[in-house]
Motif scaffolding. Structure first.
Motif, short mmCIF file in Angstrom:
data_model
loop_
_atom_site.label_atom_id
_atom_site.label_comp_id
_atom_site.label_asym_id
_atom_site.label_seq_id
_atom_site.Cartn_x
_atom_site.Cartn_y
_atom_site.Cartn_z
N ARG A 94 -10.80 -7.49 3.55
CA ARG A 94 -10.42 -9.05 3.69
C ARG A 94 -10.89 -9.38 4.75
O ARG A 94 -11.44 -10.55 5.02
N LEU A 151 -4.06 -12.53 4.92
CA LEU A 151 -3.46 -11.78 5.87
C LEU A 151 -2.70 -12.77 6.90
O LEU A 151 -2.90 -13.96 6.60
N ALA A 201 -1.85 -8.51 -2.25
CA ALA A 201 -1.93 -7.03 -2.29
C ALA A 201 -3.00 -6.75 -1.29
O ALA A 201 -3.93 -7.42 -1.14
N MET A 202 -2.76 -5.89 -0.33
CA MET A 202 -3.65 -5.35 0.88
C MET A 202 -3.83 -3.84 0.76
O MET A 202 -2.85 -3.26 0.38
N GLN A 221 0.85 -1.18 0.07
CA GLN A 221 0.04 -0.03 0.05
C GLN A 221 1.02 1.27 0.12
O GLN A 221 2.08 1.34 0.30
N GLY A 247 -8.31 -1.98 2.14
CA GLY A 247 -8.07 -3.27 1.44
C GLY A 247 -7.98 -4.41 2.47
O GLY A 247 -8.64 -5.53 2.24
N GLN A 248 -7.58 -4.33 3.46
CA GLN A 248 -7.00 -5.23 4.42
C GLN A 248 -8.68 -5.34 5.25
O GLN A 248 -9.03 -6.53 5.53
N SER A 294 -5.46 -1.09 6.79
CA SER A 294 -5.87 -0.16 5.47
C SER A 294 -7.22 -0.78 4.95
O SER A 294 -7.85 -1.70 5.17
#
Lengths: 348, 337
Positions: free
Chosen positions: B164, B145, A347-348, A275, B160-161, B158
């Motif tokens: 998830r 993760l 990708a996170m 990120q 996106g995390q 974040s």
């Protein structure tokens, strides 16, 4: 080439916070010619909106701005406040993402446009009102002579955005800064609003700085593009150069991660791993290095700030390995799919 | 078990609207979802697209039974979902889970991610908290993760995390169906791609069905086997992905597709857009006949008088009196100049 209308040199903006200085913009150069649409693209936190706001000094006092913003030869960062107020709305107009917060709910839409005209030009109220109706008509608002006396809550989202464009155009500015003008709109309404904006820019010769995260919108609207990452411009050039002869791994990564209406549906999308960095402590060297699959020790990606270099006339990028990667065709739009390890790249 | 996993039959959802009339004594009705029918097979993804106010999120909530339907039925494996939920709401929720748009609002900020993910095991499987740790670690690694993330709070992640984590929570009870309401629209594109890939991968491994609500036609194309298009509460077109994206017949679908920008300057310069006139009418007082007729360039008298019926087969059906005949060509507009 003619003298640019607006030229930004080495602009930096930092914000004082309790955790230290946030370096939102770190040395941005931009140049806009008359009648041209320049898109500034980047993701959340890239510094694109802060750049736009700093041009007209719309940032809070905690912002420290350095550099030069040259407006037809005049440095806007050092002129007195009265002069900035003249420029704002008169010579450079701004369109914001959210028309509901940018327009005043307790004034009639027409009166807000009238106020703007009266502030900048020596005309009477009746004349200003006539101009307001004209402008609403120009941006395609039906029954402008009735709509002019309505309030913003009586307008739909798309119409509010048009009203804001009408207001921006009222004093015939030479430049419009549009900050995500269609992000809050549905796609069919976005198409309407972009058409109005593009048409006006071309017909009236108004230059536009379009701040957006949407590469699709850029491809359809822009003449020139600057791609921002972590407060810097990493690539700039004509829209064709940036999309078809990409010169920076970040731009290439953005294009590969984007699902397209005409792309290969069975191929997985290629996210950019990781990120964006914290702007309190950006990484040394190239700020993109933690997410870049081409970053290398030898090239200096982890230690040396990559200089901006010309890749072809008018096309610049800031990457240590750009020449080598471009020559090997590794930054081309379809190269990613062929060479990348596909799948869920964490990708996170 | 041969029928579809999910079937909606003439689902209607109305909300009380603003007060109106003399002293506000009567109330208007908002027609959010209007006579919608469709089926969804096991392991399949149905993408539902449409603009704000078209009723796609309301439909998702009706399927989840977060909202009761005003009329019509939603069947899960042939059984009425309202009855299933009444009889045993936990059993129903084990089969149908949801992922929300805003990963910031849908995770409790005062719970660690480990606690959030243990919750389904405690509630649905009567597991002790201590026993759930291994399952939580497994869930975290499934969604990309690491197990160490369990001790952190949502604000440390974040966007996106966090999304998830939301997906992991939905997966915990191994549902048959997940309703995903705009799961990637709050994310930046470079991050969004990873979440779309993850959803595709998980479906391949576990075979649950997705009801995938989104406004972004490009994302929907990448994840859906079938696609449904909604406009002002009604489903106007539904079909397999290829039929919709190559041979859409409903003028609204065509306009929607034509409005989507493509990140290719050469193609964009050639494109002739269908620019719709005006705005979506109010769902309080929708137009008579076909709801789209007020903005449609093909509308005639019949469109105002008769609601177009859904015609076609399981592969492709649409509701239009004057469907577009030509195949979709992104560079061209079907509107005669």
């Amino acid at each position: 080439m003619a003298e640019p209308l607006l030229e930004v040199e080495d602009l930096t903006v930092s914000f004082r916070t309790d955790d230290g200085a946030v370096q939102a913009v770190r040395g941005v150069n931009l140049s806009v010619q008359a009648g041209e649409v320049l898109a500034v693209v980047g993701e959340s936190g890239s510094g694109k909106s802060v750049t736009a706001m700093s041009l007209l000094q719309l940032l809070p006092p905690t912002a420290e701005i350095t550099g030069r913003v040259s407006w037809q030869g005049e440095d806007l960062l050092s002129v007195p406040p009265e002069r900035i107020r003249e420029v704002r709305g008169g010579e450079i107009a701004m369109i914001f993402q959210d028309p509901l917060t940018a327009l005043n709910p307790v004034y009639r839409v027409g009166d807000q446009i009238v106020e703007m005209v009266l502030a900048h030009e020596k005309v009477g109220r009746a004349e200003a009102r006539k101009r307001a109706i004209e402008m609403l008509d120009l941006v395609g608002i039906p029954q402008p002579d009735r709509r002019v006396d309505q309030y913003t809550h009586e307008f739909s989202g798309g119409m509010r955005q048009r009203a804001m464009i009408a207001m921006a155009l009222a004093c015939d500015p030479k430049l419009i800064i549009a900050d995500e003008p269609t992000t809050a709109l549905d796609v069919t309404v976005q198409a309407q609003v972009l058409e109005v904006l593009a048409d006006l820019a071309h017909r009236m010769g108004t230059a536009v700085v379009l701040i957006t995260h949407d590469l699709g919108v850029v491809a359809g609207m822009a003449d020139q593009v600057s791609v921002m990452y972590a407060g810097r411009i990493v690539e700039s050039g004509s829209v064709d150069q940036v999309f078809d002869a990409t010169g920076h791994p970040y731009t290439s990564g953005l294009l590969a991660s984007l699902p397209r209406l005409d792309g290969d549906v069975d191929a997985p999308l290629l996210p950019i791993p990781g990120q964006p960095p914290s702007m309190l402590a950006p990484p040394p060297g190239c700020a993109f290095n933690p997410r870049c699959r081409w970053a290398s020790e030898e090239a200096g990606c982890f230690t040396v700030l990559p200089p901006t270099a010309e890749r072809s006339p008018g096309h610049r990028s800031a990457c240590h390995r750009a020449d080598e990667l471009m020559a090997a065709g590794l930054l081309d739009r379809l190269a990613g799919a062929a060479t990348a390890d596909v799948g869920d790249r964490g990708a996170m | 078990m041969s029928g579809p996993l999910l079937e909606a039959r003439n689902v209607v959802k109305e909300f009380p609207g603003p007060r109106q009339g003399f002293l506000g004594m009567s109330r208007a009705t908002v027609h959010a979802v209007n006579d919608v029918s469709f089926t969804l097979d096991r392991g399949e993804t149905l993408g539902v697209v449409g603009e704000s106010g078209c009723g796609k999120s309301t439909l998702g909530r009706v399927i989840m039974r977060l909202l009761p339907a005003t009329a019509g039925q939603v069947l899960l494996d042939g059984q009425d979902s309202a009855a299933l939920e009444r009889a045993d709401s936990r059993a129903f929720r084990r089969r149908v889970q949801m992922v929300f748009q805003d990963p910031y609002a849908s995770l409790n900020p005062r719970m660690t991610v480990g606690e959030i993910l243990a919750e389904p095991f405690l509630v649905h499987q009567g597991m002790k908290r201590s026993a759930s740790t291994a399952r939580v670690a497994e869930l975290l690694s499934i969604v990309g993760l690491s197990p160490e993330h369990a001790s952190r709070y949502p604000h440390e992640f974040s966007g996106g995390q966090r999304q998830r984590v939301g997906i992991a929570r939905a997966l915990a009870v191994e549902p048959d169906l997940i309703v995903l309401d705009e799961p990637v629209s709050a994310l930046d594109v470079s991050i969004q791609a990873g979440v779309v890939n993850l959803l595709r991968k998980l479906q391949g491994e576990r075979g649950m069905a997705y009801f995938f609500i989104a406004h972004d036609l490009s994302v929907v194309r990448h994840i859906s086997e079938r696609v449904a298009v909604m406009y002002l509460g009604r489903m106007v077109e539904i079909g397999t992905r290829d039929r919709i994206y190559r041979e859409a017949r409903h003028p609204y679908t065509r306009a929607l597709m034509s409005a989507v920008p493509i990140p290719d300057p050469t193609l964009e310069r050639q494109r002739q857009r269908i620019i719709l006139e005006g705005d979506v009418p109010s769902p309080i007082d929708p137009p008579s006949g076909c709801h789209f007729r007020t903005r449609c360039w093909r509308a005639t008298e019949i469109c105002a008088n008769e609601v177009p019926p859904m015609t076609g087969d399981a592969k492709h059906a649409f509701a239009c009196h004057h469907p577009v005949e030509t195949p979709v060509q992104l560079g061209e507009s079907p509107v005669p100049a």
